[in-house]
Design a protein around this motif. Structure first.
Motif, mmCIF file in Angstrom:
data_model
loop_
_atom_site.group_PDB
_atom_site.id
_atom_site.type_symbol
_atom_site.label_atom_id
_atom_site.label_comp_id
_atom_site.label_asym_id
_atom_site.label_seq_id
_atom_site.Cartn_x
_atom_site.Cartn_y
_atom_site.Cartn_z
ATOM 1 N N VAL A 1 0.854 -1.207 0.000
ATOM 2 C CA VAL A 1 0.000 0.000 0.000
ATOM 3 C C VAL A 1 0.883 1.247 0.000
ATOM 4 O O VAL A 1 0.673 2.180 -0.783
ATOM 5 C CB VAL A 1 -0.941 0.002 1.221
ATOM 6 N N LEU A 2 1.901 1.266 0.866
ATOM 7 C CA LEU A 2 2.756 2.461 0.957
ATOM 8 C C LEU A 2 3.579 2.641 -0.322
ATOM 9 O O LEU A 2 3.823 3.771 -0.759
ATOM 10 C CB LEU A 2 3.647 2.382 2.196
ATOM 11 N N ASP A 3 3.991 1.510 -0.935
ATOM 12 C CA ASP A 3 4.686 1.603 -2.235
ATOM 13 C C ASP A 3 3.773 2.268 -3.252
ATOM 14 O O ASP A 3 4.193 3.124 -4.022
ATOM 15 C CB ASP A 3 5.053 0.210 -2.769
ATOM 16 N N CYS A 4 2.525 1.816 -3.268
ATOM 17 C CA CYS A 4 1.594 2.319 -4.283
ATOM 18 C C CYS A 4 1.269 3.793 -4.038
ATOM 19 O O CYS A 4 1.165 4.578 -4.989
ATOM 20 C CB CYS A 4 0.324 1.482 -4.286
ATOM 21 N N ILE A 5 1.113 4.177 -2.779
ATOM 22 C CA ILE A 5 0.854 5.600 -2.493
ATOM 23 C C ILE A 5 2.047 6.421 -2.971
ATOM 24 O O ILE A 5 1.907 7.546 -3.441
ATOM 25 C CB ILE A 5 0.597 5.818 -0.986
ATOM 26 N N GLY A 6 3.245 5.818 -2.839
ATOM 27 C CA GLY A 6 4.448 6.480 -3.361
ATOM 28 C C GLY A 6 5.113 7.406 -2.363
ATOM 29 O O GLY A 6 5.699 8.417 -2.768
ATOM 30 N N LEU A 7 5.044 7.069 -1.079
ATOM 31 C CA LEU A 7 5.664 7.937 -0.069
ATOM 32 C C LEU A 7 7.180 7.984 -0.263
ATOM 33 O O LEU A 7 7.821 6.956 -0.476
ATOM 34 C CB LEU A 7 5.336 7.436 1.338
ATOM 35 N N GLN A 8 7.738 9.191 -0.127
ATOM 36 C CA GLN A 8 9.176 9.394 -0.334
ATOM 37 C C GLN A 8 9.758 10.156 0.847
ATOM 38 O O GLN A 8 9.053 10.993 1.452
ATOM 39 C CB GLN A 8 9.419 10.238 -1.594
ATOM 40 N N PRO A 9 11.055 9.924 1.141
ATOM 41 C CA PRO A 9 11.706 10.678 2.222
ATOM 42 C C PRO A 9 11.577 12.182 1.968
ATOM 43 O O PRO A 9 11.668 12.639 0.825
ATOM 44 C CB PRO A 9 13.167 10.236 2.131
ATOM 45 N N THR B 1 -7.305 3.877 -0.262
ATOM 46 C CA THR B 1 -7.194 2.423 -0.270
ATOM 47 C C THR B 1 -8.506 1.856 0.259
ATOM 48 O O THR B 1 -9.005 2.305 1.297
ATOM 49 C CB THR B 1 -6.011 1.951 0.592
ATOM 50 N N GLU B 2 -9.053 0.895 -0.463
ATOM 51 C CA GLU B 2 -10.330 0.290 -0.110
ATOM 52 C C GLU B 2 -10.211 -1.224 -0.185
ATOM 53 O O GLU B 2 -9.500 -1.745 -1.049
ATOM 54 C CB GLU B 2 -11.429 0.753 -1.077
ATOM 55 N N ILE B 3 -10.930 -1.899 0.697
ATOM 56 C CA ILE B 3 -10.888 -3.356 0.704
ATOM 57 C C ILE B 3 -12.310 -3.915 0.692
ATOM 58 O O ILE B 3 -13.168 -3.466 1.463
ATOM 59 C CB ILE B 3 -10.078 -3.865 1.916
ATOM 60 N N GLY C 1 -2.812 6.680 -11.181
ATOM 61 C CA GLY C 1 -2.325 5.319 -10.967
ATOM 62 C C GLY C 1 -3.159 4.554 -9.967
ATOM 63 O O GLY C 1 -3.758 5.127 -9.068
ATOM 64 N N ARG C 2 -3.196 3.252 -10.186
ATOM 65 C CA ARG C 2 -3.991 2.379 -9.321
ATOM 66 C C ARG C 2 -3.271 1.046 -9.197
ATOM 67 O O ARG C 2 -2.713 0.559 -10.185
ATOM 68 C CB ARG C 2 -5.368 2.180 -9.957
ATOM 69 N N CYS C 3 -3.242 0.454 -8.000
ATOM 70 C CA CYS C 3 -2.642 -0.859 -7.797
ATOM 71 C C CYS C 3 -3.620 -1.724 -7.001
ATOM 72 O O CYS C 3 -4.537 -1.204 -6.394
ATOM 73 C CB CYS C 3 -1.368 -0.813 -6.961
ATOM 74 N N GLY C 4 -3.314 -3.011 -6.965
ATOM 75 C CA GLY C 4 -4.094 -3.903 -6.124
ATOM 76 C C GLY C 4 -4.722 -5.025 -6.900
ATOM 77 O O GLY C 4 -4.291 -5.361 -7.999
ATOM 78 N N SER C 5 -5.758 -5.601 -6.307
ATOM 79 C CA SER C 5 -6.411 -6.774 -6.874
ATOM 80 C C SER C 5 -7.917 -6.572 -6.745
ATOM 81 O O SER C 5 -8.366 -5.511 -6.323
ATOM 82 C CB SER C 5 -6.002 -8.014 -6.073
ATOM 83 N N TRP C 6 -8.664 -7.619 -7.065
ATOM 84 C CA TRP C 6 -10.120 -7.501 -6.922
ATOM 85 C C TRP C 6 -10.514 -7.379 -5.448
ATOM 86 O O TRP C 6 -11.575 -6.876 -5.129
ATOM 87 C CB TRP C 6 -10.816 -8.707 -7.561
ATOM 88 N N LEU C 7 -9.591 -7.811 -4.553
ATOM 89 C CA LEU C 7 -9.898 -7.779 -3.118
ATOM 90 C C LEU C 7 -9.677 -6.406 -2.500
ATOM 91 O O LEU C 7 -10.380 -6.001 -1.579
ATOM 92 C CB LEU C 7 -8.967 -8.760 -2.400
ATOM 93 N N ALA C 8 -8.661 -5.716 -2.998
ATOM 94 C CA ALA C 8 -8.300 -4.432 -2.389
ATOM 95 C C ALA C 8 -7.572 -3.590 -3.424
ATOM 96 O O ALA C 8 -6.823 -4.121 -4.241
ATOM 97 C CB ALA C 8 -7.400 -4.659 -1.176
ATOM 98 N N TYR C 9 -7.801 -2.293 -3.383
ATOM 99 C CA TYR C 9 -7.081 -1.421 -4.328
ATOM 100 C C TYR C 9 -6.606 -0.156 -3.627
ATOM 101 O O TYR C 9 -7.169 0.263 -2.609
ATOM 102 C CB TYR C 9 -7.959 -1.051 -5.527
ATOM 103 N N THR C 10 -5.557 0.423 -4.198
ATOM 104 C CA THR C 10 -5.116 1.768 -3.834
ATOM 105 C C THR C 10 -5.200 2.594 -5.113
ATOM 106 O O THR C 10 -4.670 2.181 -6.148
ATOM 107 C CB THR C 10 -3.675 1.752 -3.299
ATOM 108 N N ALA C 11 -5.884 3.712 -5.044
ATOM 109 C CA ALA C 11 -6.044 4.574 -6.224
ATOM 110 C C ALA C 11 -5.555 5.971 -5.880
ATOM 111 O O ALA C 11 -5.916 6.526 -4.833
ATOM 112 C CB ALA C 11 -7.508 4.613 -6.645
#
Ligand SMILES: C[S@@+](CC[C@H](N)C(=O)[O-])C[C@H]1O[C@@H](n2cnc3c(N)ncnc32)[C@H](O)[C@@H]1O
Length: 207
Positions: free
Chosen positions: A49-57, A162-164, A189-199
């Motif tokens: 989830v954090l990868d997909c959100i794209g958090l950076q230092p 992020t929704e599940i 951008g959007r990541c995840g599966s049918w079970l949960a996504y981050t948009a």
């Protein structure tokens, strides 16, 4: 016995979902332990989830609805010493638990504020990223929340949801997309599966 318990859980979730459409029903603090179940890593791995959100230092990040702070600790760590996490939580008891969790983890670049995202003071153009993990459906006026979060983002900043599936407050991607487009945000951008996504959605650089 197991079947009866499972049926009870499903019935409870459906009743909660139905009730949530009529009234604003945030996840009660007494159910905070559910948010901390390691089982969630199977369907909603925190690192993914954090990868997909794209958090950076170095980023300044707003987390809405941290609950017990499950995501807050790893999120704050990703921001490093030069970054800062502000977590805005509606329920004082949840905010207290999130603060305790951050302190126990030795996190010094994060703070938890109490307030409702639809009315709490939010600095304009202050954040690189704002994110909500299983929170949007608990907010009664979602369009107002999205508009306020858009305004709190720096131009080019990211608003992430992020929704599940199975969460009584689950929000379909199409619905989130419609609301964000209406607020002048661009899909990013959007990541995840049918079970949960981050948009993710971007505040236009000139917006
Ligand atoms: C299902 S919990 C999710 C907690 C956390 N994001 C996680 O993934 O573990 C939703 C949280 O959002 C908070 N919340 C609901 N409506 C809110 C609002 N309008 N403003 C701020 N927080 C809100 C609730 O109090 C609750 O702690």
């Amino acid at each position: 016995m197991v079947v009866a318990a499972a049926a009870g859980l499903v019935a409870g979730a459906l009743a909660w979902r139905y009730a949530s459409r009529r009234w604003s029903l945030p996840c009660p603090a007494m159910l905070g332990w559910v948010l901390d179940l390691q089982f969630r890593e199977l369907v909603l791995p925190t690192s993914r989830v954090l990868d997909c959100i794209g958090l950076q230092p170095g980023q300044r990040v707003l987390e809405v609805g941290p609950g017990t702070g499950y995501m807050s600790v790893p999120a704050a760590r990703r921001l490093g010493e030069t970054g800062r996490l502000v977590a805005l939580e509606l329920q004082p008891e949840m905010a207290r638990r999130a603060r305790e969790r951050l302190a126990a983890a030795g996190i010094t670049n994060a703070e938890v504020r109490e307030g409702d995202v639809t009315s709490a003071p939010l600095e304009p153009q202050a954040y690189d990223v704002a994110f909500l993990v299983t929170v949007l459906g608990e907010i009664r006026d979602r369009d107002l929340a999205i508009a306020r979060l858009r305004d709190a983002l720096k131009p080019g900043g990211i608003l992430s949801f992020t929704e599940i599936v199975g969460d009584p407050h689950y929000q379909r991607y199409d619905d989130v997309l419609r609301r964000c487009l209406a607020a002048g945000l661009e899909p990013a951008g959007r990541c995840g599966s049918w079970l949960a996504y981050t948009a993710n959605f971007r505040r236009p650089a000139a917006g």
